[in-house]
Design an enzyme around this catalytic site. Sequence first.
Site, PDB file in Angstrom:
ATOM      1  N   GLY A 262      13.375  25.984  24.324  1.00 21.41           N
ATOM      2  CA  GLY A 262      13.473  25.243  23.084  1.00 21.41           C
ATOM      3  C   GLY A 262      14.836  24.573  23.001  1.00 21.41           C
ATOM      4  O   GLY A 262      15.450  24.249  24.023  1.00 21.41           O
TER       5      GLY A 262
ATOM      6  N   SER B  24      18.681  35.206  21.103  1.00 20.55           N
ATOM      7  CA  SER B  24      17.724  34.682  20.123  1.00 20.55           C
ATOM      8  C   SER B  24      17.330  35.730  19.093  1.00 20.55           C
ATOM      9  O   SER B  24      17.770  35.666  17.935  1.00 20.55           O
ATOM     10  CB  SER B  24      16.493  34.115  20.831  1.00 20.55           C
ATOM     11  OG  SER B  24      15.880  35.088  21.653  1.00 20.55           O
ATOM     12  N   ARG B  25      16.534  36.687  19.484  1.00 21.25           N
ATOM     13  CA  ARG B  25      16.066  37.725  18.573  1.00 21.25           C
ATOM     14  C   ARG B  25      15.960  39.053  19.299  1.00 21.25           C
ATOM     15  O   ARG B  25      15.643  39.111  20.481  1.00 21.25           O
ATOM     16  CB  ARG B  25      14.687  37.374  18.000  1.00 21.25           C
ATOM     17  CG  ARG B  25      14.679  36.278  16.944  1.00 21.25           C
ATOM     18  CD  ARG B  25      15.299  36.770  15.638  1.00 21.25           C
ATOM     19  NE  ARG B  25      15.120  35.815  14.557  1.00 21.25           N
ATOM     20  CZ  ARG B  25      15.981  34.848  14.255  1.00 21.25           C
ATOM     21  NH1 ARG B  25      17.085  34.702  14.990  1.00 21.25           N
ATOM     22  NH2 ARG B  25      15.763  34.046  13.240  1.00 21.25           N
TER      23      ARG B  25
ATOM     24  N   GLU C 181      19.342  45.644  13.494  1.00 20.72           N
ATOM     25  CA  GLU C 181      20.544  44.954  13.025  1.00 20.72           C
ATOM     26  C   GLU C 181      20.816  45.307  11.570  1.00 20.72           C
ATOM     27  O   GLU C 181      19.897  45.337  10.759  1.00 20.72           O
ATOM     28  CB  GLU C 181      20.377  43.433  13.176  1.00 20.72           C
ATOM     29  CG  GLU C 181      20.288  42.989  14.625  1.00 20.72           C
ATOM     30  CD  GLU C 181      20.226  41.480  14.793  1.00 20.72           C
ATOM     31  OE1 GLU C 181      20.145  40.764  13.769  1.00 20.72           O
ATOM     32  OE2 GLU C 181      20.280  41.007  15.934  1.00 20.72           O
TER      33      GLU C 181
ATOM     34  N   HIS D  17      25.207  39.334  16.324  1.00 16.74           N
ATOM     35  CA  HIS D  17      24.286  38.235  16.000  1.00 16.74           C
ATOM     36  C   HIS D  17      25.060  37.097  15.335  1.00 16.74           C
ATOM     37  O   HIS D  17      24.688  36.602  14.270  1.00 16.74           O
ATOM     38  CB  HIS D  17      23.140  38.689  15.104  1.00 16.74           C
ATOM     39  CG  HIS D  17      21.884  37.894  15.348  1.00 16.74           C
ATOM     40  ND1 HIS D  17      20.621  38.414  15.201  1.00 16.74           N
ATOM     41  CD2 HIS D  17      21.706  36.600  15.726  1.00 16.74           C
ATOM     42  CE1 HIS D  17      19.711  37.483  15.477  1.00 16.74           C
ATOM     43  NE2 HIS D  17      20.356  36.367  15.791  1.00 16.74           N
TER      44      HIS D  17
END
Length: 304
Positions: free
Chosen positions: A137, A216-217, A246, A265
């Site tokens: 992406g 990303s995640r 998190e 993050h």
Amino acid sequence: MIIVVGKESPAYVEAAGEVPVRFVDSLDDASDVFGEMTAVVGRVRPEVLVKAPRLRWVHSPSAGVDADLTPEMLASPVVLTSSAGNGGISLAEHSILLMLMLNRDVPRWMRAQTEHRWDHYRHSELAGRTVGIYGLGNSGLDLALKAKAFHMRVLGVRRRPGQPSPNVDELCDLDQLLAESDFVVVTTPRTPSTIGVFGPDAFARMKPTAYFICISRGGIADDDALLKALRTGQIAGAGLDAHGVEPLPPDSPFWSLPNVIVTPHNGATSDGTVRRHQEIVADNIRRFAVGEPLQNVVDKAAGY
């Protein structure tokens, strides 16, 4: 009426034209107009969806929309858009930062600095190495561009292989990416199809000299499998900006592993990310006000 959760922005008001815009600190502050609002910039809880019969559009403040895709939102005809692309440049920079820190063992230099010790050692270069990008992406493609500037070979895995992939030397499957990459970088959204993709089998297929990086995640990597791979030397190390839990708990073993770099993050927390988010929102407000197609419309079934 458009409800914006956040600070007042003259640009948003100008973009809306004759459509009224109301700024609130919390969506609850707009409860008196739930029946009138047609759009919300901010997250919408499931119980609000049923109280807003005229709601047609919700814009998520994030690029990743896993937190927005509640069962109620999935079932709703409301159009969901995201700020995808706002953090791509910053996340790509963060990936390069983690790659350089791991490749040159920057923590070793930092330890020596705190001890006032001259620790001169031979390290390697990114040039000639292979980076495998899982998810092409915005952040993945920008990382490919930056990796080429470091004279790296770039492999990529993407869900829609027919789309253009500039600066990617070869599109491949996950098996090839794992077997050939010196750095495996996760830039894909968290969706039902990506959760747990990096488990015991995936780490076993990586080179023992390779590094795993996630920006990303969390949840795309199985934390237990990653911990085992790091502790046993199955992989060389990891750079983790996104985590399964998190904030990362103080007692998490990731904090103290010598071959891991942890960041909170924070990779996309930049002034550029904020500016691009505002530009995306202003453009979508303008589009909504005049009835044009919105940008960054989320495919609810795909999860992004």
